[in-house]
Design a protein around this motif. Structure first.
Motif, short mmCIF file in Angstrom:
data_model
loop_
_atom_site.label_atom_id
_atom_site.label_comp_id
_atom_site.label_asym_id
_atom_site.label_seq_id
_atom_site.Cartn_x
_atom_site.Cartn_y
_atom_site.Cartn_z
N LEU A 286 -6.77 5.62 -1.47
CA LEU A 286 -5.53 6.17 -0.92
C LEU A 286 -5.53 7.68 -1.01
O LEU A 286 -6.30 8.27 -1.76
N ASN A 287 -4.64 8.30 -0.29
CA ASN A 287 -4.43 9.75 -0.39
C ASN A 287 -5.69 10.57 -0.17
O ASN A 287 -5.89 11.59 -0.80
N ARG B 280 1.02 4.14 -2.90
CA ARG B 280 0.85 5.56 -2.58
C ARG B 280 2.02 6.36 -3.16
O ARG B 280 1.82 7.39 -3.78
N ARG B 281 3.26 5.88 -2.97
CA ARG B 281 4.45 6.56 -3.50
C ARG B 281 4.40 6.65 -5.02
O ARG B 281 4.88 7.62 -5.61
N HIS C 88 -0.83 6.09 -7.00
CA HIS C 88 -2.14 5.46 -7.20
C HIS C 88 -3.18 6.08 -6.28
O HIS C 88 -2.90 6.34 -5.11
N ALA C 89 -4.38 6.32 -6.79
CA ALA C 89 -5.48 6.86 -5.99
C ALA C 89 -6.16 5.77 -5.16
O ALA C 89 -6.81 6.05 -4.16
N GLN C 90 -5.99 4.52 -5.58
CA GLN C 90 -6.58 3.39 -4.87
C GLN C 90 -5.79 2.13 -5.19
O GLN C 90 -5.03 2.10 -6.15
N ILE D 159 0.84 -1.20 0.00
CA ILE D 159 0.00 0.00 0.00
C ILE D 159 0.88 1.26 0.00
O ILE D 159 0.63 2.20 -0.76
N ASP D 160 1.92 1.26 0.82
CA ASP D 160 2.84 2.41 0.86
C ASP D 160 3.51 2.61 -0.50
O ASP D 160 3.67 3.74 -0.97
N SER E 183 -8.59 10.09 -1.17
CA SER E 183 -9.52 10.19 -2.28
C SER E 183 -10.85 9.55 -1.96
O SER E 183 -10.98 8.71 -1.17
#
Length: 144
Positions: A141-142, A96-97, A100-102, A92-93, A144
């Motif tokens: 993620l992030n 995110r780096r 990706h929004a999901q 997941i990390d 969103s």
């Protein structure tokens, strides 16, 4: 006190030997997934994660370029120790780096609660993959 578990991230060229052996044991030997379905030709384009305790590889996962997480596997003797969660957090990390929004995955239905505890939400109907019931899941993620 046992050595800590370290999650390594890398390419198939770097981690494929360790990741492949774990997947062989868990998916092909234990779960009877057909060879052609397990070795889908996509590993070279993925980010791979391997959980190590000392020299022992205990679990693996992969992140596909489209943000799907898959091939999450932990050896039987290492299950219940938080290794699967650590692998998922690393994947997941990494997603995110990479911006990706999901992230999405196809969970074996027996593992739905494991992924729900990580924040994933199931969607769609149950379907069969390699003779095993699965359900799609998503984590935004992030913010969103």
């Amino acid at each position: 006190m046992p050595e800590p578990v370290i999650i390594q991230e890398g390419s198939w060229a770097e981690l494929g030997k360790l990741a492949g052996e774990i997947r062989r044991v868990v998916f092909i030997d234990e779960q009877r997934v057909p060879l052609a379905e397990e070795w889908d030709g996509r590993d070279d384009t993925c980010r791979h994660f391997v959980a190590l305790r000392g020299e022992a590889a205990l679990g693996t996962a992969r992140l596909l370029p489209d943000g799907h997480i898959g091939r999450v596997a932990v050896l039987r003797d290492a299950r219940g120790l938080g290794i699967g969660a650590a692998l998922m957090e690393a994947a997941i990390d990494s997603a995110r780096r990479l911006g990706h929004a999901q992230v999405e995955l196809a969970a074996q239905t027996h593992a739905l609660a494991f992924y729900e505890n990580l924040g994933f939400v199931a969607f769609g109907e149950i379907f069969m993959d390699a003779g095993i019931p699965h359900r799609n899941m998503r984590l935004l993620l992030n913010g969103s």
